[in-house]
Write an enzyme that holds these catalytic residues in place. Structure first.
Site, mmCIF file in Angstrom:
data_model
loop_
_atom_site.group_PDB
_atom_site.id
_atom_site.type_symbol
_atom_site.label_atom_id
_atom_site.label_comp_id
_atom_site.label_asym_id
_atom_site.label_seq_id
_atom_site.Cartn_x
_atom_site.Cartn_y
_atom_site.Cartn_z
ATOM 1 N N ALA A 200 2.399 -5.399 5.570
ATOM 2 C CA ALA A 200 0.981 -5.082 5.378
ATOM 3 C C ALA A 200 0.821 -3.597 5.096
ATOM 4 O O ALA A 200 1.581 -2.769 5.603
ATOM 5 C CB ALA A 200 0.189 -5.469 6.623
ATOM 6 N N LYS A 201 -0.174 -3.272 4.289
ATOM 7 C CA LYS A 201 -0.439 -1.864 3.988
ATOM 8 C C LYS A 201 -1.536 -1.390 4.948
ATOM 9 O O LYS A 201 -2.714 -1.302 4.599
ATOM 10 C CB LYS A 201 -0.850 -1.691 2.527
ATOM 11 C CG LYS A 201 -0.684 -0.261 2.016
ATOM 12 C CD LYS A 201 -0.766 -0.213 0.508
ATOM 13 C CE LYS A 201 -0.684 1.205 -0.020
ATOM 14 N NZ LYS A 201 0.619 1.845 0.217
ATOM 15 N N CYS A 202 -1.105 -1.095 6.168
ATOM 16 C CA CYS A 202 -2.041 -0.672 7.204
ATOM 17 C C CYS A 202 -1.661 0.717 7.698
ATOM 18 O O CYS A 202 -0.491 1.118 7.672
ATOM 19 C CB CYS A 202 -2.071 -1.667 8.359
ATOM 20 S SG CYS A 202 -0.494 -1.931 9.193
ATOM 21 N N TYR A 206 2.072 3.801 8.637
ATOM 22 C CA TYR A 206 2.254 5.175 8.182
ATOM 23 C C TYR A 206 2.220 6.142 9.367
ATOM 24 O O TYR A 206 2.961 7.130 9.394
ATOM 25 C CB TYR A 206 1.202 5.514 7.124
ATOM 26 C CG TYR A 206 1.411 4.703 5.870
ATOM 27 C CD1 TYR A 206 2.105 5.226 4.786
ATOM 28 C CD2 TYR A 206 0.970 3.393 5.779
ATOM 29 C CE1 TYR A 206 2.329 4.472 3.641
ATOM 30 C CE2 TYR A 206 1.197 2.612 4.655
ATOM 31 C CZ TYR A 206 1.874 3.164 3.582
ATOM 32 O OH TYR A 206 2.115 2.406 2.460
#
Length: 363
Positions: A200-202, A206
């Site tokens: 997931a790009k959450c 990061y």
């Protein structure tokens, strides 16, 4: 969830935009992600009502209750994409529906509201059209677009939120890295584990990489490379990019998609381009010890990182507790990397044919 595929947009753009003179000064040296365009998109979601109140409005701070769910339980996802100015003055997007599909998958993983692909893409189109003057025209420059969603419901119970805000902001940007090959630190930290949110790009993914990034900088490296969380052996991805390896037989390899690394749209595009060039491409595990051995023997000829921000960037050195591995001459871009980079940029900027239908003209 709202099953609608489109929404009416209310256009209320800024009545005091940045002056053309000041905008020209900014575009002469935009940097990366420091300056933002005059406007933004905001769409709201309430359970039982669905997505509504889609607006293009002036770029400004947002107001959140101190108990907003995103601030406590990190229900937040985002995308990264770009708009490009073509030689004829037009503006294009690159594979926007791929970003929309990945956004939906991220939302599903974090138990967030499902935003229809057409709403996502139309929101991006609307912002690009109203802020088209902010799209740079120089090589290696573009308008970086950040669609994102946050949980805005006010509560302190651990459950999926019932209210969300979807927003789109944009920033004129130059090159993420310079022209030279970068050095990469092989981290002992883990980015993601099987069954986690690695795909997931959450924001949490990061945030988990920042200490490793800080460590990399302390060792003179521009980026960090993460290994798998189970064996601490297999190469996965970098701080915000996928990674490719080019061998002495001309073949390419990249780590497979097993749920712990991001399904990069640039990664997927390069795989398609490489296969179209007749190159042998493998999606397979590659061990860090093997990388060091292949770099020493000369079998490993080129390594490059890829992503929306970095596009395609050569890697010249890996450093870590195993020592240093030098790739090629350690400084320049290899011929395969350069060929793939030029092919991708040519399609994105409209200077090369687009046989895959990846480019959408907005203006």
């Amino acid at each position: 969830m709202d099953s609608a595929t489109s929404l009416p947009f209310t256009l209320s753009p800024s009545t005091s935009p940045v002056s053309p003179q000041r905008r020209a000064e900014i575009l002469a040296n935009p940097g990366f992600g420091r300056v933002f365009t005059d406007n933004m998109v905001v769409i709201r979601y309430v359970e039982g009502r669905g997505w509504h109140d889609a607006r293009v409005q002036p770029y400004a701070p947002i107001t959140l209750n101190p108990a907003a769910a995103v601030l406590h339980y990190a229900q937040e996802i985002f995308e990264g994409m770009k708009a490009y100015r073509t030689a004829d003055g037009g503006i294009t997007l690159f594979r926007p529906y791929a970003n929309a599909a990945r956004f939906r998958k991220s939302a599903e993983r974090l138990a967030m509201a499902d935003l229809p692909d057409e709403v996502f893409v139309e929101a991006v189109r609307q912002l690009v059209r109203v802020d088209h003057a902010w799209v740079p025209g120089n090589p290696d420059e573009s308008l970086y677009i950040r669609p994102y969603m946050i949980a805005s419901e006010t509560f302190l119970g651990v459950k999926p939120a019932s209210e969300y805000m979807f927003m789109v902001i944009a920033s004129p940007v130059g090159a993420y890295f310079g022209a030279e090959a970068v050095s990469v630190w092989v981290s002992d930290f883990c980015r993601a584990a099987p069954g986690g949110t690695g795909e997931a790009k959450c924001g949490g993914n990061y945030a988990a990489s920042l200490l490793a990034q800080q460590e990399a900088k302390g060792h003179g490296c521009a980026q960090v490379l993460f290994l798998d969380a189970v064996e601490r052996r297999w190469i996965e991805e970098m701080g915000g990019m996928n990674v490719f390896f080019v061998f002495d037989d001309g073949s390419l390899a990249t780590p497979p998609l097993t749920g712990t690394i991001l399904r990069g749209i640039t990664r997927d595009s390069l795989l398609t381009l490489a296969r179209g060039m007749g190159l042998t491409v493998r999606e397979e595990p590659y061990a860090i010890d093997q990388l060091y051995a292949d770099a020493a023997s000369g079998r490993l000829k080129e390594v490059f990182a890829c992503g929306t921000a970095a596009v395609v960037s050569p890697i010249g050195r890996f450093r870590g507790h195993r020592g240093e591995a030098v790739i090629g001459d350690g400084a320049g871009i290899g011929p395969v990397t350069e060929k793939l980079r030029n092919a991708l940029i040519g399609i994105q900027r409209g200077t090369a044919p687009d046989p895959h239908g990846w480019v959408e003209k907005v203006i």
